[in-house]
Design a protein around this motif. Sequence first.
Motif, PDB file in Angstrom:
ATOM      1  N   LEU A  95       0.860  -1.176   0.000  1.00 29.11           N
ATOM      2  CA  LEU A  95       0.000   0.000   0.000  1.00 29.11           C
ATOM      3  C   LEU A  95       0.900   1.231   0.000  1.00 29.11           C
ATOM      4  CD1 LEU A  95      -2.688  -1.222   2.562  1.00 29.11           C
ATOM      5  CD2 LEU A  95      -2.614  -1.524   0.091  1.00 29.11           C
TER       6      LEU A  95
ATOM      7  N   LEU B  34      -0.452   5.933   0.797  1.00 34.01           N
ATOM      8  CA  LEU B  34      -1.096   6.273   2.056  1.00 34.01           C
ATOM      9  C   LEU B  34      -0.785   7.672   2.574  1.00 34.01           C
ATOM     10  CD1 LEU B  34      -0.669   2.887   3.976  1.00 34.01           C
ATOM     11  CD2 LEU B  34      -2.636   3.703   2.685  1.00 34.01           C
TER      12      LEU B  34
ATOM     13  N   LYS C 171      -7.005   4.877   4.854  1.00 37.73           N
ATOM     14  CA  LYS C 171      -7.578   3.677   4.229  1.00 37.73           C
ATOM     15  C   LYS C 171      -8.556   3.053   5.215  1.00 37.73           C
ATOM     16  CE  LYS C 171      -5.142   2.396   0.317  1.00 37.73           C
ATOM     17  NZ  LYS C 171      -5.624   1.762  -0.904  1.00 37.73           N
TER      18      LYS C 171
ATOM     19  N   TYR D 240     -11.057  -0.357   5.201  1.00 39.69           N
ATOM     20  CA  TYR D 240     -11.498  -1.526   4.440  1.00 39.69           C
ATOM     21  C   TYR D 240     -12.128  -2.581   5.343  1.00 39.69           C
ATOM     22  CZ  TYR D 240      -9.805  -0.339  -0.198  1.00 39.69           C
ATOM     23  OH  TYR D 240      -9.662   0.247  -1.422  1.00 39.69           O
TER      24      TYR D 240
ATOM     25  N   ARG E 227     -10.418   4.802   0.064  1.00 39.11           N
ATOM     26  CA  ARG E 227      -9.243   5.587   0.390  1.00 39.11           C
ATOM     27  C   ARG E 227      -9.688   7.040   0.459  1.00 39.11           C
ATOM     28  NH1 ARG E 227      -4.873   5.370  -4.017  1.00 39.11           N
ATOM     29  NH2 ARG E 227      -5.913   7.209  -4.853  1.00 39.11           N
TER      30      ARG E 227
END
Length: 308
Positions: free
Chosen positions: A31, A34, A39, A41, A115
């Motif tokens: 990832l 960032l 983020k 999820y 995001r």
Amino acid sequence: MDPLSELLAHLQPQSYITAGFDASGSWALVLDDLAGRIKCYAVMKGECWLSIEKIANPVRLKAGDCFVLPTGCRALIASDLEAEPKLASETLDPNRSGEVVTYNGGGDVFLVGSRFEVEGRHAEVMLQTLPPLIRVEASNDRAKLRLYIDLMMDELRGGRPGASQMAQNLSHMMLAQTLRLYIEDLPEGEVGWLAALADPKLGACLKAMHSAPAHSWTVEELARIAGMSRTSFAQQFRQRVGETPISYLTRWRMMSAAAKLVRGQDTITQISMSLGYSSDQAFNTAFKRVTGQSPRLYARRQKQGAEA
């Protein structure tokens, strides 16, 4: 407004990409996108690993778990920690918001989430007060969070008119509910701003400061609200939050001021008075001490950054 609502309001998170990820086989994603982002999820199906640079051991995620990465730390999510990692920025095309990305044919692991972009240096500073991983494990009493996630998944897979906007709105609710549940279930000994908010005594003090930021708070007053001695309160606050109560109050005032400066609706005099400063000079000094910039320079640079 309560402290958590104020945090989200000042961050002003804008859902930049809301999508699903359906994978199978052996895979690993770095990832790498960032910085200045959050983020959030949820694992809808299967299991996977999450490895974060500031956490010693990888975390095993299972179906129903939700996680938030708020601080910009480098992270890896994978079905196999030994797999050759690929960059998420290349695999999860940001132009495919509102869609489900299929990887290796899909079918084993399915994640859904967003995001969020946050604006301004003040937002990045606020994010650093949060833990690198905020995780809410699957449980039968998470009905509201599960509803938001299920609705988001339906929107992403359904392809109906307005699906992308619906998914983004649901992602904001998912983020707020995940943070709320995390606060409610924090283990003993946890450190940080959210940990202090979860503590009944310290949380009452945070709410008092947030509800009246212009008040000339003293440690003695805050200790009385907490029902503690001055010494015990000051010591416990510093241990849980990482700074003194007055230092926290000043920093929160400056973060609030920074958000107002970015919006550009108030003058510096109006902002300084709303936060309890007797003069623009006193406010300017405090703002520069916390942010390293004068209020005018901060506002100008933020505006230039937004226009770039």
